[in-house]
Design a protein around this motif. Structure first.
Motif, PDB file in Angstrom:
ATOM      1  N   CYS A 134      50.757  40.983  35.464  1.00 33.58           N
ATOM      2  CA  CYS A 134      50.144  39.664  35.613  1.00 33.58           C
ATOM      3  C   CYS A 134      50.443  38.770  34.417  1.00 33.58           C
ATOM      4  N   CYS A 135      50.393  39.343  33.235  1.00 39.82           N
ATOM      5  CA  CYS A 135      50.695  38.563  32.028  1.00 39.82           C
ATOM      6  C   CYS A 135      52.145  38.083  32.035  1.00 39.82           C
ATOM      7  N   GLU A 136      53.060  38.953  32.443  1.00 43.37           N
ATOM      8  CA  GLU A 136      54.475  38.580  32.487  1.00 43.37           C
ATOM      9  C   GLU A 136      54.752  37.491  33.506  1.00 43.37           C
ATOM     10  N   ARG A 137      54.062  37.539  34.633  1.00 43.83           N
ATOM     11  CA  ARG A 137      54.346  36.603  35.728  1.00 43.83           C
ATOM     12  C   ARG A 137      53.437  35.379  35.713  1.00 43.83           C
ATOM     13  N   GLY A 138      52.569  35.286  34.712  1.00 45.81           N
ATOM     14  CA  GLY A 138      51.698  34.122  34.621  1.00 45.81           C
ATOM     15  C   GLY A 138      50.624  34.066  35.684  1.00 45.81           C
ATOM     16  N   VAL A 139      50.187  35.242  36.158  1.00 45.75           N
ATOM     17  CA  VAL A 139      49.128  35.320  37.161  1.00 45.75           C
ATOM     18  C   VAL A 139      47.790  35.506  36.447  1.00 45.75           C
ATOM     19  N   ALA A 140      46.878  34.565  36.623  1.00 45.20           N
ATOM     20  CA  ALA A 140      45.577  34.649  35.958  1.00 45.20           C
ATOM     21  C   ALA A 140      44.752  35.769  36.585  1.00 45.20           C
ATOM     22  N   LEU A 141      44.298  36.713  35.761  1.00 45.08           N
ATOM     23  CA  LEU A 141      43.498  37.847  36.215  1.00 45.08           C
ATOM     24  C   LEU A 141      42.107  37.720  35.600  1.00 45.08           C
ATOM     25  N   SER A 142      41.107  37.416  36.431  1.00 42.73           N
ATOM     26  CA  SER A 142      39.757  37.151  35.935  1.00 42.73           C
ATOM     27  C   SER A 142      38.760  38.116  36.543  1.00 42.73           C
ATOM     28  N   PHE A 143      37.716  38.436  35.773  1.00 43.29           N
ATOM     29  CA  PHE A 143      36.681  39.356  36.221  1.00 43.29           C
ATOM     30  C   PHE A 143      35.312  38.671  36.162  1.00 43.29           C
ATOM     31  N   PHE A 144      34.556  38.786  37.272  1.00 43.91           N
ATOM     32  CA  PHE A 144      33.223  38.215  37.369  1.00 43.91           C
ATOM     33  C   PHE A 144      32.262  39.301  37.837  1.00 43.91           C
ATOM     34  N   THR A 145      30.980  39.095  37.565  1.00 44.64           N
ATOM     35  CA  THR A 145      29.984  40.006  38.124  1.00 44.64           C
ATOM     36  C   THR A 145      29.884  39.757  39.627  1.00 44.64           C
ATOM     37  N   THR A 146      29.150  40.616  40.309  1.00 41.76           N
ATOM     38  CA  THR A 146      28.954  40.445  41.751  1.00 41.76           C
ATOM     39  C   THR A 146      28.340  39.097  42.068  1.00 41.76           C
ATOM     40  N   TYR A 147      27.562  38.542  41.138  1.00 37.21           N
ATOM     41  CA  TYR A 147      26.856  37.291  41.367  1.00 37.21           C
ATOM     42  C   TYR A 147      27.625  36.075  40.867  1.00 37.21           C
ATOM     43  N   GLY A 148      28.864  36.293  40.374  1.00 41.40           N
ATOM     44  CA  GLY A 148      29.710  35.170  39.988  1.00 41.40           C
ATOM     45  C   GLY A 148      29.669  34.792  38.524  1.00 41.40           C
ATOM     46  N   LYS A 149      29.038  35.602  37.666  1.00 45.72           N
ATOM     47  CA  LYS A 149      29.029  35.303  36.241  1.00 45.72           C
ATOM     48  C   LYS A 149      30.330  35.779  35.610  1.00 45.72           C
ATOM     49  N   PHE A 150      30.954  34.926  34.829  1.00 41.32           N
ATOM     50  CA  PHE A 150      32.237  35.258  34.220  1.00 41.32           C
ATOM     51  C   PHE A 150      32.088  36.380  33.199  1.00 41.32           C
ATOM     52  N   MET A 151      32.990  37.382  33.261  1.00 43.16           N
ATOM     53  CA  MET A 151      32.981  38.491  32.308  1.00 43.16           C
ATOM     54  C   MET A 151      34.175  38.446  31.363  1.00 43.16           C
ATOM     55  N   GLY A 152      35.370  38.167  31.886  1.00 45.24           N
ATOM     56  CA  GLY A 152      36.543  38.149  31.025  1.00 45.24           C
ATOM     57  C   GLY A 152      37.802  37.793  31.800  1.00 45.24           C
ATOM     58  N   ARG A 153      38.866  37.538  31.046  1.00 46.35           N
ATOM     59  CA  ARG A 153      40.139  37.162  31.647  1.00 46.35           C
ATOM     60  C   ARG A 153      41.265  37.831  30.877  1.00 46.35           C
ATOM     61  N   VAL A 154      42.267  38.322  31.590  1.00 46.25           N
ATOM     62  CA  VAL A 154      43.431  38.941  30.963  1.00 46.25           C
ATOM     63  C   VAL A 154      44.541  37.903  30.890  1.00 46.25           C
ATOM     64  N   THR A 155      45.021  37.635  29.691  1.00 44.80           N
ATOM     65  CA  THR A 155      46.087  36.660  29.509  1.00 44.80           C
ATOM     66  C   THR A 155      47.190  37.247  28.636  1.00 44.80           C
ATOM     67  N   GLY A 156      48.382  36.684  28.766  1.00 50.43           N
ATOM     68  CA  GLY A 156      49.522  37.123  27.971  1.00 50.43           C
ATOM     69  C   GLY A 156      49.645  36.297  26.702  1.00 50.43           C
ATOM     70  N   ASN A 157      50.884  36.164  26.210  1.00 47.53           N
ATOM     71  CA  ASN A 157      51.131  35.368  25.016  1.00 47.53           C
ATOM     72  C   ASN A 157      50.741  33.912  25.257  1.00 47.53           C
ATOM     73  N   VAL A 158      50.273  33.260  24.205  1.00 46.73           N
ATOM     74  CA  VAL A 158      49.933  31.843  24.307  1.00 46.73           C
ATOM     75  C   VAL A 158      51.188  31.065  24.640  1.00 46.73           C
ATOM     76  N   SER A 159      51.122  30.288  25.715  1.00 49.75           N
ATOM     77  CA  SER A 159      52.285  29.534  26.154  1.00 49.75           C
ATOM     78  C   SER A 159      52.124  28.071  25.789  1.00 49.75           C
TER      79      SER A 159
END
Length: 342
Positions: A60-85
């Protein structure tokens, strides 16, 4: 122009994300339930405790696909990102502008002006189509909202802009129940609240705003801007302030109208929400899937962009606005043109 792709929403609690070559896999108890080429995706959003392999994160980082994680109720937990572009000079300009009171005030006025005009358009539509059932105070509220953009131009600083934005939001949401034509009692909103939402309408709006946040953050990162450094919203650890700035102009058309449509068409009902002992209202999985399907379809709808004058899918609007803001910071545009819904 960025090609409109898809966002993959993972709502099964025991799902595990992996990859096979250039394909994203969704596994449940080691069985492959879904497979999709990574080049068909612009983002992956996981609700609940969903695992993901390091190999999939790297892909996902290589292809620029945003990978985000939320709780079941929609609260943001974190995001996986690659090098700063993006161009480091663009980000340095963004940081300098954020510290400049005059520039922050000017851009804040653009965001809030668009929000007020778009909010007024949403309310005016119900007055036009269903004038016989709306509250008498709606016309007065519309008149006040119509005068607010002129007040914004006289605002001397960001705090003054925030004050006018707060007045406009109060007026808007105090008239929001006029938009609900059926299931009125079940989806009444007394006021805008969250963390946790205490009624069904607020639960629905909060979930849609979460989806929109993901889209705008990904758009800003794609053009090289820092989503956390904004102008209207103050800096706060973990808060995507710039994304929240740009979201202001999109909320009425993207999220609010979709919420009302889902209710008025009976696509979602009161039975799709649970009320907890502490008063918090939680959206059930079936309702969440219905909302996600409607969100994806809404992104495919076309509109004429007010600045470009071209027809584009709605899902591209966050990317267009992020690009226009970046071009303004680079000096290619004299001012930032916000999104106005026509």
């Amino acid at each position: 122009m960025r090609r409109l792709l898809n966002t993959l929403y993972v709502t099964t609690p025991d799902a595990y994300l992996a990859c096979d070559g250039e394909n994203v896999l969704i596994k449940v108890e080691s069985e492959i339930r879904f497979r999709i080429p990574v080049h068909n995706l612009e983002g992956i959003v996981c609700f609940g405790y969903t695992g993901a392999s390091p190999k999939l994160m790297h892909l996902c980082c290589e292809r620029g696909v945003a990978l985000s994680f939320f709780t079941t109720y929609g609260k943001f937990m974190g995001r996986v990102t690659g090098n700063v572009s993006g161009n480091v000079l663009l980000r340095r300009t963004q940081y300098r502008w954020s510290d400049d009171e005059m520039i922050s005030s000017r851009l804040s006025r653009r965001f809030v002006t668009a929000k007020i005009i778009n909010s007024r358009a949403v309310l005016h539509r119900v007055l036009r189509d269903h004038s016989e059932i709306v509250d008498n105070k709606l016309k007065d509220s519309l008149a006040i909202l119509a005068r607010m953009p002129e007040r914004l131009e006289r605002a001397k600083d960001v705090n003054a802009v925030r004050g006018i934005e707060g007045e406009a939001a109060h007026l808007y949401f105090s008239n929001f129940n006029n938009l609900i034509l059926i299931q009125k009692e079940a989806f009444q909103m007394k006021n805008r609240n969250r963390r946790p939402p205490t009624d069904r309408m607020n639960a629905l709006l909060s979930f849609l705003y979460t989806l929109l946040t993901h889209e705008v953050v990904a758009a800003l990162e794609s053009v090289g801007l820092d989503p956390q450094v904004g102008f209207l919203h103050r800096d706060r650890p973990g808060r995507p302030s710039l994304a929240l700035d740009i979201m202001e102009e999109m909320r009425p058309h993207f999220a609010d109208r979709l919420a009302v449509t889902l209710i008025n068409r009976n696509q979602i009902t009161a039975e799709g929400f649970n009320v907890k002992e502490n008063g918090a209202v939680i959206m059930e999985e079936g309702t969440r899937k219905e909302v996600l399907n409607a969100w994806q379809k809404r992104k495919q709808e076309e509109l004429t962009h007010p600045y470009l004058g071209e027809k584009i899918p709605m899902g591209l609007v966050p990317y267009v606005q992020a690009l226009l803001l970046a071009r303004h910071m680079r000096g290619d545009l004299e001012d930032y043109p916000p999104f106005f819904w026509k």
